[in-house]
Design a protein around this motif. Structure first.
Motif, short mmCIF file in Angstrom:
data_model
loop_
_atom_site.label_atom_id
_atom_site.label_comp_id
_atom_site.label_asym_id
_atom_site.label_seq_id
_atom_site.Cartn_x
_atom_site.Cartn_y
_atom_site.Cartn_z
N ARG A 35 -20.16 23.56 -46.89
CA ARG A 35 -21.33 23.70 -47.75
C ARG A 35 -20.83 24.33 -49.05
O ARG A 35 -19.99 25.23 -49.01
CB ARG A 35 -22.37 24.61 -47.08
CG ARG A 35 -23.70 24.65 -47.80
CD ARG A 35 -24.66 25.62 -47.13
NE ARG A 35 -24.93 25.23 -45.76
CZ ARG A 35 -24.92 26.07 -44.73
NH1 ARG A 35 -24.65 27.34 -44.92
NH2 ARG A 35 -25.19 25.63 -43.53
N ALA A 36 -21.30 23.86 -50.20
CA ALA A 36 -20.71 24.30 -51.46
C ALA A 36 -21.76 24.54 -52.55
O ALA A 36 -22.82 23.92 -52.55
CB ALA A 36 -19.69 23.28 -51.96
N GLY B 253 -20.52 22.23 -61.72
CA GLY B 253 -19.65 21.14 -61.31
C GLY B 253 -20.19 20.18 -60.27
O GLY B 253 -19.50 19.24 -59.88
N ARG B 254 -21.42 20.38 -59.83
CA ARG B 254 -21.92 19.56 -58.73
C ARG B 254 -21.89 18.07 -59.04
O ARG B 254 -21.45 17.26 -58.21
CB ARG B 254 -23.34 19.99 -58.36
CG ARG B 254 -23.96 19.09 -57.29
CD ARG B 254 -25.29 19.62 -56.80
NE ARG B 254 -25.91 18.73 -55.82
CZ ARG B 254 -26.97 19.05 -55.09
NH1 ARG B 254 -27.54 20.24 -55.23
NH2 ARG B 254 -27.47 18.17 -54.24
N LEU C 276 -16.31 13.03 -56.10
CA LEU C 276 -14.94 13.19 -55.63
C LEU C 276 -14.83 13.74 -54.21
O LEU C 276 -13.78 13.61 -53.59
CB LEU C 276 -14.18 14.14 -56.58
CG LEU C 276 -14.10 13.68 -58.04
CD1 LEU C 276 -13.61 14.82 -58.93
CD2 LEU C 276 -13.18 12.47 -58.18
N LEU C 277 -15.89 14.36 -53.73
CA LEU C 277 -15.87 14.95 -52.39
C LEU C 277 -16.92 14.27 -51.51
O LEU C 277 -18.00 13.93 -51.97
CB LEU C 277 -16.18 16.45 -52.48
CG LEU C 277 -15.14 17.31 -53.20
CD1 LEU C 277 -15.71 18.70 -53.49
CD2 LEU C 277 -13.86 17.42 -52.38
N PHE D 165 -24.22 20.15 -50.68
CA PHE D 165 -24.30 20.92 -51.92
C PHE D 165 -25.60 21.71 -51.96
O PHE D 165 -26.66 21.20 -51.60
CB PHE D 165 -24.22 19.99 -53.13
CG PHE D 165 -22.88 19.31 -53.27
CD1 PHE D 165 -21.83 19.96 -53.90
CD2 PHE D 165 -22.68 18.03 -52.76
CE1 PHE D 165 -20.59 19.33 -54.02
CE2 PHE D 165 -21.46 17.40 -52.88
CZ PHE D 165 -20.40 18.05 -53.51
N THR D 166 -25.51 22.96 -52.42
CA THR D 166 -26.68 23.82 -52.47
C THR D 166 -26.92 24.29 -53.90
O THR D 166 -26.12 24.04 -54.80
CB THR D 166 -26.50 25.05 -51.56
OG1 THR D 166 -25.40 25.83 -52.04
CG2 THR D 166 -26.22 24.62 -50.12
#
Length: 433
Positions: free
Chosen positions: A350-351, A356-357, A363-364, A369-370
Motif C-alpha cells: 500500500r503506498a 507521484g501517484r 510503472l507499478l 494507492f492511498t
C-alpha cells in the motif's frame, strides 16, 4: 532577445519560463497538441513548485508563447535552444540523440539570418559537432553557430537554480556566439554569477563530469553507511565530520537507498560508454553505477530482514515513491526496484506519495494507492519511508502506531531519531545507524 525553445519537458519549460521572466521573448515549441493547449491555458504538465505561476505570469504579460510548429519562432529567433529528451539507448546505454538530430534538421530548414543554436539537452562530447554538420549540410548558405549550454537544475528547486545558479557554462567557438550568450544571460551579471566560457567539447564534458562526481559522493556515503552498521558507528555523524572539511563539503552526503532521477543514472551510464569508446575507461564511475544498482535491490532485503525474514502475506505501507521530494518524477526511483522485490517475496503493498501517484500508477502494478500517510499505514504490518517528503518529517508517531497492525518502521532516509521512534513502541531500522 527573441528565443525559441524546442521541447517543453523539464529543462525546456523551466528554462523558457525563466528566460521570459528575465525579459526575453520566448516561444516554447512542442509537437504534442494537448500539452501545448494545456500550457496556453495556464496549466503545466510537470510538477515543479512555482512553475505554474511563473508560466501564467509570463504568458499574461506577453513574453512567453507556445506553439506546435517551430517555423515562425526559429525564423525570428536570435537563439534557438534544443531542450529535447536524450534517454538512455536500449542495449548499450548511450544517450539516444534522435530527437536532438531531428531538431537540428528542422532548425536548419526554418532559420533566417545569423542564429545561435544552443544545445541545452545533456549530450555526449562531440554532439555539438554533429549538430553543426547537420545544419551546414542542409543549409550551406546559413550563417549560424552551435553552442553548448548545459543545465544544472535540481528538480524541486529548478526555478531558484536557474535564477541564482552556482555557475553558467557556455561552450562557444566564436566571439560572435559568445556575445549573443552574454546578452541572454546578462540579467545574471547583477548577481555576479560566474559565467564560464570554454570550448564546446569541454562544456559538454563538464555536465557529465559534474553529475558523475555527485553520484560518486552519494555512493561513497552509502558504502560508509553499510560499514557503520557493521562496526556500530553513526553514518550521519561520519558525514558531518567528513563534510566539515571544506575540500569535500557536506552536500550529497546523505545515506539512503541509492540515487535515481532523470540525470544521474542516465548520465553516469552515458559517460562510462563514452570513456570506454575513447580508450580512457572511467572505472570509478563504472563501479559507482554497479554499486548503486545493487543497493536499490539490497534495500528490499533490508526491509524483509527487519520483518523477521518473511513478508509473505504481510502488508507493507510505503511512504514516498518519487526519486526525491518536490517532484513527480519516477525515473529510476529506488521504489521501482524495492516494491517489485517485496512483492516477489509475497508482500502486499500500500503506498502514498504527495505528487507521484499519477506517474507511479503507470510503472507499478498491484499496488493499493492511498490519499494520505495514516490511511496508508492502516492495518499495515510495517511502514517504510523511501522518499523524504516534508509531509513525512513530523508524523504523529502515536497515531501511526495505533493505525498499524505491526510495529516495524524502516526509515531509508534517516528522517527520525532512533530513540524517539523506539520510545513510541516501534521496532525502528534506519540506514547506517
Amino acid at each position: 532577445m527573441r528565443i525559441a525553445m524546442i521541447g517543453t519537458g523539464y529543462v525546456g519549460l523551466v528554462s523558457g519560463a525563466c528566460f521570459a521572466d528575465f525579459g526575453h521573448h520566448v516561444t516554447c515549441i512542442d509537437k504534442n497538441d494537448e500539452k501545448v493547449a494545456m500550457l496556453r491555458s495556464g496549466g503545466v504538465p510537470i510538477y515543479e513548485p512555482g512553475l505554474d505561476l511563473l508560466v501564467q505570469r509570463n504568458v499574461r504579460e506577453g513574453r512567453l508563447e507556445f506553439a506546435t510548429d517551430l517555423t515562425d519562432a526559429v525564423r525570428d529567433a536570435d537563439a534557438v535552444f534544443i531542450a529535447v529528451g536524450t534517454p538512455s539507448r536500449r542495449g548499450d546505454g548511450h544517450a539516444d540523440l534522435t530527437y536532438v538530430y531531428t531538431a537540428a534538421e528542422e532548425i536548419a530548414a526554418a532559420m533566417d539570418g545569423y542564429t545561435v543554436v544552443v544545445n541545452k539537452s545533456t549530450v555526449p562530447v562531440g554532439t555539438g559537432d554533429e549538430v553543426q554538420d547537420i545544419i551546414a549540410k542542409a543549409r550551406p548558405d546559413a550563417e549560424f553557430a552551435v553552442v553548448s549550454n548545459p543545465e544544472f537544475l535540481r528538480e524541486g528547486a529548478a526555478i531558484d537554480d536557474f535564477k541564482r545558479p552556482d555557475r553558467v557554462v557556455v561552450g562557444a567557438e566564436t566571439e560572435k556566439a559568445r556575445t549573443v550568450m552574454r546578452e541572454i544571460y546578462r540579467p545574471l551579471f547583477l548577481n555576479e554569477t560566474p559565467i564560464l566560457f570554454t570550448s564546446r567539447r569541454t562544456s559538454e564534458l563538464i555536465k557529465y563530469a559534474a553529475n558523475a562526481f555527485l553520484a560518486m559522493k552519494i555512493t561513497f556515503i552509502n558504502e560508509m553507511a553499510d560499514l557503520c552498521e557493521q562496526v556500530g558507528a553513526n553514518v550521519q555523524e561520519v558525514a558531518r565530520g567528513v563534510g566539515l572539511d571544506n575540500r569535500i563539503g557536506s552536500k550529497f552526503l546523505n545515506a539512503g537507498p541509492g540515487y535515481g532521477g532523470s540525470c544521474f543514472p542516465k548520465d553516469t551510464l552515458a559517460l562510462t560508454r563514452t570513456a570506454r569508446e575513447a580508450g580512457a575507461p572511467a572505472r570509478l564511475i563504472e563501479t559507482t553505477v554497479e554499486i548503486n544498482d545493487t543497493r536499490k535491490r539490497a534495500m528490499a532485503d533490508k526491509i524483509v530482514k527487519a520483518m523477521g525474514g518473511d513478508v509473505s502475506g504481510k502488508t507493507i505501507a510505503v511512504l514516498g515513491l518519487t526519486f526525491k521530494p518536490n517532484t513527480d518524477d519516477m525515473r529510476d526511483a529506488p521504489s521501482l526496484d524495492i516494491i517489485p522485490a517485496l512483492q516477489k517475496a509475497g508482500a502486499k503493498i500500500r503506498a502514498f506519495d504527495p505528487a507521484g501517484r499519477h506517474e507511479a500508477e503507470k510503472l507499478l502494478t498491484d499496488v493499493e494507492f492511498t490519499s494520505g500517510p495514516y490511511l496508508c499505514a492502516e492495518g499495515a504490518d510495517a511502514l517504510v519511508i523511501i522518499t523524504e517528503w516534508n509531509e513525512f518529517r513530523a508524523l504523529a508517531l502515536d497515531r501511526l502506531k495505533d493505525a498499524m497492525s505491526g510495529k516495524v518502521m524502516v526509515d531509508l532516509r534517516n528522517i527520525y531519531t532512533p530513540d524517539d521512534v523506539r520510545s513510541h513502541g516501534f521496532d525502528y531500522v534506519s540506514v547506517g545507524r
